[in-house]
Write a protein that holds these residues in place. Sequence first.
Motif, PDB file in Angstrom:
ATOM      1  N   LEU A 447     -18.253  30.958  24.907  1.00 29.96           N
ATOM      2  CA  LEU A 447     -18.740  30.804  23.535  1.00 29.96           C
ATOM      3  C   LEU A 447     -17.692  31.155  22.484  1.00 29.96           C
ATOM      4  O   LEU A 447     -17.806  30.729  21.334  1.00 29.96           O
ATOM      5  CB  LEU A 447     -19.996  31.668  23.334  1.00 29.96           C
ATOM      6  CG  LEU A 447     -21.223  31.244  24.163  1.00 29.96           C
ATOM      7  CD1 LEU A 447     -22.407  32.145  23.865  1.00 29.96           C
ATOM      8  CD2 LEU A 447     -21.567  29.786  23.892  1.00 29.96           C
ATOM      9  N   SER A 448     -16.676  31.917  22.855  1.00 28.37           N
ATOM     10  CA  SER A 448     -15.631  32.243  21.879  1.00 28.37           C
ATOM     11  C   SER A 448     -14.689  31.055  21.627  1.00 28.37           C
ATOM     12  O   SER A 448     -13.905  31.058  20.685  1.00 28.37           O
ATOM     13  CB  SER A 448     -14.811  33.446  22.364  1.00 28.37           C
ATOM     14  OG  SER A 448     -14.181  33.147  23.604  1.00 28.37           O
ATOM     15  N   ASP A 449     -14.774  30.029  22.472  1.00 30.99           N
ATOM     16  CA  ASP A 449     -13.924  28.835  22.328  1.00 30.99           C
ATOM     17  C   ASP A 449     -14.823  27.595  22.344  1.00 30.99           C
ATOM     18  O   ASP A 449     -15.151  27.061  23.412  1.00 30.99           O
ATOM     19  CB  ASP A 449     -12.904  28.763  23.464  1.00 30.99           C
ATOM     20  CG  ASP A 449     -11.876  27.641  23.256  1.00 30.99           C
ATOM     21  OD1 ASP A 449     -12.121  26.782  22.398  1.00 30.99           O
ATOM     22  OD2 ASP A 449     -10.861  27.632  23.973  1.00 30.99           O
ATOM     23  N   PRO A 450     -15.258  27.129  21.168  1.00 29.36           N
ATOM     24  CA  PRO A 450     -16.169  25.979  21.110  1.00 29.36           C
ATOM     25  C   PRO A 450     -15.631  24.741  21.823  1.00 29.36           C
ATOM     26  O   PRO A 450     -16.411  23.925  22.313  1.00 29.36           O
ATOM     27  CB  PRO A 450     -16.327  25.723  19.605  1.00 29.36           C
ATOM     28  CG  PRO A 450     -15.988  27.030  18.957  1.00 29.36           C
ATOM     29  CD  PRO A 450     -14.958  27.655  19.827  1.00 29.36           C
ATOM     30  N   SER A 451     -14.303  24.584  21.912  1.00 32.08           N
ATOM     31  CA  SER A 451     -13.754  23.397  22.575  1.00 32.08           C
ATOM     32  C   SER A 451     -14.083  23.385  24.064  1.00 32.08           C
ATOM     33  O   SER A 451     -14.246  22.319  24.666  1.00 32.08           O
ATOM     34  CB  SER A 451     -12.241  23.325  22.381  1.00 32.08           C
ATOM     35  OG  SER A 451     -11.592  24.375  23.071  1.00 32.08           O
TER      36      SER A 451
END
Length: 515
Positions: A447-451
């Motif tokens: 979740l900390s990296d939407p990509s």
Amino acid sequence: MGPSLASVRALPEWRSAVVLAGDPAGVPLSRVVLLDSPDELGTAAAVDALVVLAGPSWRTAPAWRLDAVLRRAADAGARAALLAGTEPLPGPTRLLCTRLDLCVVGAGGPLLDLAASAAVHLAAPEVAAARAVLTVSRAVAEGRVTAPGPLVDLCSQLLAVPVALTDASGAVLHGDPSLVVPRPDTPVPQRERGSDGAGNATTGETTVARPVLLAGLLPGLRSVQRWLVARVPTSAVVVTDDVLAAASTAVAGWLAADRTAVERDARGRAALLTDVLRLTGEPSPELRQRAAAAGWPMAGWHVGVRVRTGNTTDVAGLRHEALRCASEAGLQLVVAEHGDGWSGWWSSDRSPSAVEVRHLAERFRRLHNALRHITGCATGVGRPHQGPAGIARTLSEATDAALLAAGRPEQGRFLHVDQLGVAQTLLAWTRTETFEPAARSLLEPLLSDPSLVQTLRVYLDAESSLSETATTLGIHRNTAAQRVARIERLLGVSLNDHEQRLALQLACRAVGPRT
């Protein structure tokens, strides 16, 4: 600005003439004087004249005799002289012409022909333009020129300069490929003088560009359809502009006629498609006959496609481009204009296998990606259905898929109806109060990296296809593979396990954007 030596030299008959002595810039002319003998030169008749040495060859006469004739012409007020031949003059003669402010021009053609054209031009400068415009108009009206290419050749011949026809963007379609429209986004007649290496305007040549406009004739079309452009001596700009104006009218007429035929054919296809979409059983003999005349297969199995492009797209005009993209994607399709886009179908004599359907969907995606670069679109693909009524069914499914695809940028605005069914079911499951917290917990490492969440969602929707994932996200296939490997490490799962894939797909639907 009145007639001048520059405007005379711009005449088609004079294009091969060569300056032998003196400065041709800014030389005014008012008349032509034919001179067989120096004794014929009258003082009053020679003011601002072009003296044509039409008698015995002055080239073979002693140098002093030619010098004497040129001196007498200058004393009588002549501003220029025309000699036979283009060989250089002796050095002393050139120096004499400079001191006398007399320009000498040599020509290889018949001097009387050049004298006649110069006399007509000096007496009535507009005659040359009228003659050239009349030649273009008659050639078109009498059917001797019936297409843009030959018309460009005629204009180039009349003006003795490079001429070209370009598309709306300025790309050359016919004629000299070196010609450039100065400002193709400005739909007005244009003139641009040539420049030197430092960007300073020069007076030697001018580019003349004339837009071919269809404003008011065909609503919805871009007003500039073509450009006629020529590179001419600056003194010939007016004549060139008049000729290009006459030619642009002819080109506009041809384009309007072609467009009318395109619109008529598009209406016929749209009407036939409407009747096909209404089928619930067997078609009437009349409908079968119309479909056969159009080359539309109705027997066998069919897979429909719906491409929505938006109301501003010239659907009829771009149909051939859509067919080209389909052919390059390996698809032989029926394509018909349908509202704000196209509807069509692929046909086969037998029911396609599951593997064939998947490969077919990949080709439809390639078609969609090609069309997105041209129009921007949303595309839906239906399931295989059999028979004439099956065309209506598969196109109905494709239309539903295209409607939802328009709101799904994460899937590249492309949906196969089978993906649509799964997506709708998953969406219903995941929109519950109890599911979302569990989904967030499952995806917490991402979740900390939407990509990464986006890549996982697209990868699972694409049935674990790295190529399709990369295409949808607009990234390299190796980048997609690296992201998938990182996702597996962070989550501690194997995406080869179908149960884990299902759980993650549900979780992605729960925490992802609402569609």
